[in-house]
Design an enzyme around this catalytic site. Structure first.
Site, PDB file in Angstrom:
ATOM      1  N   GLY A  12      67.523  52.843  64.188  1.00 21.09           N
ATOM      2  CA  GLY A  12      67.995  54.186  63.885  1.00 21.09           C
ATOM      3  C   GLY A  12      69.076  54.603  64.860  1.00 21.09           C
ATOM      4  N   LYS A  36      61.740  46.369  61.283  1.00 19.21           N
ATOM      5  CA  LYS A  36      60.687  45.808  60.436  1.00 19.21           C
ATOM      6  C   LYS A  36      60.972  45.882  58.949  1.00 19.21           C
ATOM      7  CE  LYS A  36      57.492  49.777  60.277  1.00 19.21           C
ATOM      8  NZ  LYS A  36      56.107  50.197  60.568  1.00 19.21           N
ATOM      9  N   GLU A 116      69.897  76.791  60.881  1.00 16.04           N
ATOM     10  CA  GLU A 116      68.530  76.488  60.476  1.00 16.04           C
ATOM     11  C   GLU A 116      67.557  77.322  61.291  1.00 16.04           C
ATOM     12  OE1 GLU A 116      69.480  71.870  59.145  1.00 16.04           O
ATOM     13  OE2 GLU A 116      68.148  72.236  60.828  1.00 16.04           O
ATOM     14  N   HIS A 243      56.860  70.060  58.635  1.00 16.68           N
ATOM     15  CA  HIS A 243      58.020  70.730  58.045  1.00 16.68           C
ATOM     16  C   HIS A 243      57.525  71.687  56.972  1.00 16.68           C
ATOM     17  CE1 HIS A 243      61.888  71.493  56.210  1.00 16.68           C
ATOM     18  NE2 HIS A 243      62.465  70.842  57.211  1.00 16.68           N
ATOM     19  N   ARG A 290      59.824  76.355  62.877  1.00 20.63           N
ATOM     20  CA  ARG A 290      59.059  75.608  61.879  1.00 20.63           C
ATOM     21  C   ARG A 290      57.551  75.774  62.019  1.00 20.63           C
ATOM     22  NH1 ARG A 290      62.605  69.987  61.900  1.00 20.63           N
ATOM     23  NH2 ARG A 290      64.271  70.748  60.554  1.00 20.63           N
ATOM     24  N   HIS A 351      55.985  65.981  59.729  1.00 23.13           N
ATOM     25  CA  HIS A 351      57.427  65.747  59.822  1.00 23.13           C
ATOM     26  C   HIS A 351      57.876  65.091  61.128  1.00 23.13           C
ATOM     27  CE1 HIS A 351      61.640  66.318  58.917  1.00 23.13           C
ATOM     28  NE2 HIS A 351      61.821  67.086  59.971  1.00 23.13           N
ATOM     29  N   ARG A 386      59.765  71.125  68.113  1.00 23.43           N
ATOM     30  CA  ARG A 386      61.194  70.786  68.101  1.00 23.43           C
ATOM     31  C   ARG A 386      62.013  71.832  67.352  1.00 23.43           C
ATOM     32  NH1 ARG A 386      64.589  68.050  64.441  1.00 23.43           N
ATOM     33  NH2 ARG A 386      62.851  67.340  63.145  1.00 23.43           N
ATOM     34  N   LEU A 392      68.472  64.313  66.320  1.00 30.23           N
ATOM     35  CA  LEU A 392      69.596  63.374  66.341  1.00 30.23           C
ATOM     36  C   LEU A 392      70.370  63.498  67.648  1.00 30.23           C
ATOM     37  CD1 LEU A 392      70.909  63.807  62.661  1.00 30.23           C
ATOM     38  CD2 LEU A 392      69.564  61.913  63.583  1.00 30.23           C
TER      39      LEU A 392
END
Length: 531
Positions: A12, A36, A116, A243, A290, A351, A386, A392
C-alpha cells in the site's frame, strides 16, 4: 533461501513509498516487497475521500489541522507526533504529485479541497472518489520502474524471523532482533526463508475480525499478530473506528464505503422514515467526528429496531455529485437506488484500527531492525479516534521517516548478526494437508459473530467478559488445528484474527473510561447523547 537488504511486507501507500525512497537514495540496495494478493490490492486502494493536508494557507493553517486531529483523537494523541506529521505533510504530498499522482484541480489550477467530519476547513485533496486507487496506481508504476525493487505477489508472511529461530542464540525479550520472514509462496505452495537486514511491516488493518467491514479481504491483522507473537510491543487495540456510512447489505463481509465527503458536501442523515436525528447527539450534526456519528446511528438502530438509516442526497447538485462521486453514483444505480430520489441505506461498519505495533517517530518498533508504518501501528498520530483522511498522510510521513532511518542504518552497516544462512528453513515434518476448509470457515465465522455481537461500537463489562471466554475457546480450537496442519493462507489468517481479537478484548477490559472510538456503557464518564 532468498536474501534481501530490505524486506517490505505490504504494497500500500506505506510500503511502496518507503521502498521508493530507499531505492532513490541507495540504488544498489536490493529491496523485496511481498504482498499476499495482487500487487495493487491494499487498504490504500479503497480509500475514497482523499488525503488531509494543508495546501490553502490563506484560509487554513497547521494549527487548525493539529487542533482538529487532537480533538478527534479525544486528546489521546501524542502532540509532538501530530505536529510532525501535519507540518511535514505538504512536502510529502508534493513528492506524491512528483511520482505522478493526479489530484483534482479547478479551472484556476488550484486543488479542489473537500471537507469531512471533524475538519474545520476544506483541506482534503482528492481524485474524484477513488483517491486511494489513483495513489496506488502512481506508486506501483514508480516502484515497477525501479530496477532494485522486486515485487513478489501472492506471497504470504507466516511469521517474522527473530533470535529464537537462530540455533544456539539466547532469546532476550528486551533486545529482540529481526532477520526477515518465513513466507508462503501461494503459487508453488512452499514456505520460503527470506532474510533481510531491515524489515518493514506495512500490512494495514484487521477489519475482518468483525462481520461487516469496509476493508478488503486481505485486512486480517497479519502484521500486528506476527509482531505480537514475536514479543513486539502492541498497544491501544481497544480503539477501533467504525465508519458511520457503509452501504447496507444483507450479506456479511466487505461493505461498500459511502464516503464521508458526501456529508461534507451536504448530505444529511435521516431515519428510514426521513426524520433528522444528528442534532440530538452533536452540535456539528453530520460533520461530527466518526466515533460520535457511528454511535448515534447505532443508538437509533437499536432504539427503533431498524436495520439501517438513510443518507439523504436529494437536495445535492446532481452534476457536481456525479462528477465528484462517480463510483458511489454507479454503485447506487447498480443496487437499484436513485440517490436523487431515494435515501441511500447506510450502517456503521468496522473501518480503521488506531492501535497496533508501537513505533517511534521513525517507525522503529520495539524489535531491532523491524520498522512498521500505517494502520498496523500505534504511532501516536490518531489517539483514540482517527480524523478523516489522516491515514494516507500518516503513511507518507512515517514511510519517509522510516526510509531515511533505514538508509542511515544501511550506510553505517549497524547490523548485529552473523551468518543468516544458519537460520533453518521452515519445517513442516509431521504435518498433514487439510482435506477440507469447513472447520476454518466455521471458526472464522464464529469469531466474527462473537466480536460483532460483544465487542463492537457499544460494549459492556458483561459482554467483554463473555467475549474473553468465547475467544479462549476459539483460540484453543485454532491452535490445535494449526499445530497439526500444513499451513494455508486461510488457516494462518484465522490464527492472526484470533490473536487480534485477544488483544482487542484484553485492552478493552483494561479501559477505565470512555475515550474516542471506545465506548463501554458501564463507564459513566461520557453520555451517549451530548446535546
Amino acid at each position: 533461501m532468498t536474501e534481501a537488504d530490505v524486506l517490505v511486507i505490504g504494497s500500500g501507500i506505506s510500503g511502496l513509498s518507503y521502498a521508493i525512497k530507499i531505492s532513490e537514495q541507495l540504488p544498489d540496495t536490493k529491496i523485496t516487497i511481498v504482498t499476499k494478493a495482487d500487487e495493487g490490492e491494499s487498504n490504500t486502494k479503497y480509500a475514497q475521500g482523499g488525503l488531509a493536508v494543508v495546501t490553502d494557507f490563506d484560509k487554513d493553517n497547521f494549527q487548525k489541522h493539529i487542533d482538529d486531529t487532537m480533538r478527534a483523537g479525544d486528546g489521546e494523541n501524542e502532540r509532538s507526533i501530530v505536529e510532525m506529521v501535519i507540518q511535514e505533510g505538504p512536502a510529502r504530498f508534493q513528492e506524491l504529485v512528483n511520482w505522478g499522482t493526479r489530484f483534482d484541480k479547478g479551472n484556476d489550477g488550484d486543488y479542489k479541497l473537500g471537507r469531512e467530519g471533524g475538519h474545520t476547513e476544506n483541506r482534503i485533496v482528492h481524485h474524484k472518489d477513488i483517491t486511494g486507487f489513483e495513489i496506488e496506481r502512481a506508486l506501483l508504476k514508480t516502484a515497477n520502474q525501479s530496477p532494485n525493487i522486486q515485487i513478489l505477489d501472492h506471497h504470504y508472511v507466516i511469521d517474522i524471523i527473530t533470535d529464537h529461530h537462530v540455533p544456539g542464540k539466547p532469546f532476550d525479550k528486551k533486545n529482540i532482533n529481526c532477520y526477515g520472514a518465513y513466507v508462503l509462496d501461494q503459487k508453488d505452495k512452499k514456505i520460503k526463508k527470506i532474510t533481510a537486514k531491515i524489515t518493514l511491516v506495512a500490512t494495514g488493518g484487521a477489519g475482518h475480525v468483525y462481520k461487516n467491514t469496509t476493508n478488503p479481504l486481505i485486512a486480517t491483522g497479519d502484521g500486528i499478530a506476527f509482531v505480537h507473537r514475536a514479543r513486539g510491543k502492541v498497544s491501544n487495540m481497544q480503539y477501533y473506528q467504525f465508519h458511520p456510512t457503509a452501504m447496507y447489505s444483507k450479506r456479511d463481509g466487505m461493505l461498500f464505503l459511502v464516503s464521508e465527503a458526501l456529508r461534507g458536501d451536504g448530505a444529511k442523515l435521516r431515519t428510514k422514515n426521513g426524520e433528522p436525528f444528528m442534532h440530538k447527539y452533536d452540535e456539528r450534526e453530520e460533520l461530527a467526528s466518526r466515533d460520535i456519528v457511528a454511535r448515534a446511528i447505532d443508538n437509533e438502530l437499536i432504539t427503533r429496531g431498524e436495520d439501517y438509516v438513510g443518507l439523504d442526497c436529494r437536495n445535492m447538485d446532481r452534476e457536481k455529485f456525479i462528477e465528484h462521486f462517480p463510483n458511489i453514483y454507479k454503485k447506487c444505480i447498480a443496487e437499484g437506488i436513485d440517490p436523487f430520489q431515494q435515501l441511500i441505506p447506510v450502517v456503521p461498519a468496522c473501518h480503521y484500527l488506531m492501535g497496533g505495533i508501537d513505533v517511534d517517530r521513525n517507525g522503529q518498533s520495539s524489535i531491532n531492525y523491524l520498522f512498521a508504518v500505517g494502520e498496523c501501528t500505534n504511532s501516536g498520530l490518531h489517539g483514540a479516534n482517527r480524523l478523516a483522511s489522516n491515514s494516507l498522510l500518516e503513511g507518507l510521513v512515517f514511510g519517509h521517516n522510516a526510509a531515511m532511518k533505514s538508509v542511515e542504518y544501511l550506510k553505517n552497516d549497524v547490523f548485529n548478526y552473523n551468518d543468516l544462512s544458519q537460520i533453518p528453513e521452515w519445517n513442516d515434518d509431521g504435518m498433514k494437508i487439510m482435506d477440507e476448509m469447513v472447520l476454518v470457515s466455521y471458526l472464522r465465522k464464529q469469531l466474527q459473530e462473537m466480536m460483532s455481537d460483544l465487542v463492537a461500537i457499544v460494549k459492556s463489562n458483561n459482554r467483554l467478559e463473555l467475549a474473553k471466554r468465547k475467544q479462549q475457546e476459539i483460540f484453543e480450537a485454532v491452535t490445535e488445528l494449526y499445530n497439526y496442519s500444513i499451513l494455508s493462507p486461510q488457516l494462518s489468517e484465522l490464527r492472526n484474527l484470533v490473536n487480534v481479537s485477544y488483544l482487542i478484548i484484553k485492552h478493552s477490559l483494561q479501559m477505565k473510561e470512555n475515550k474516542g472510538s471506545f465506548y463501554n456503557k458501564d463507564l459513566a464518564n461520557k453520555p451517549l447523547t451530548i446535546i
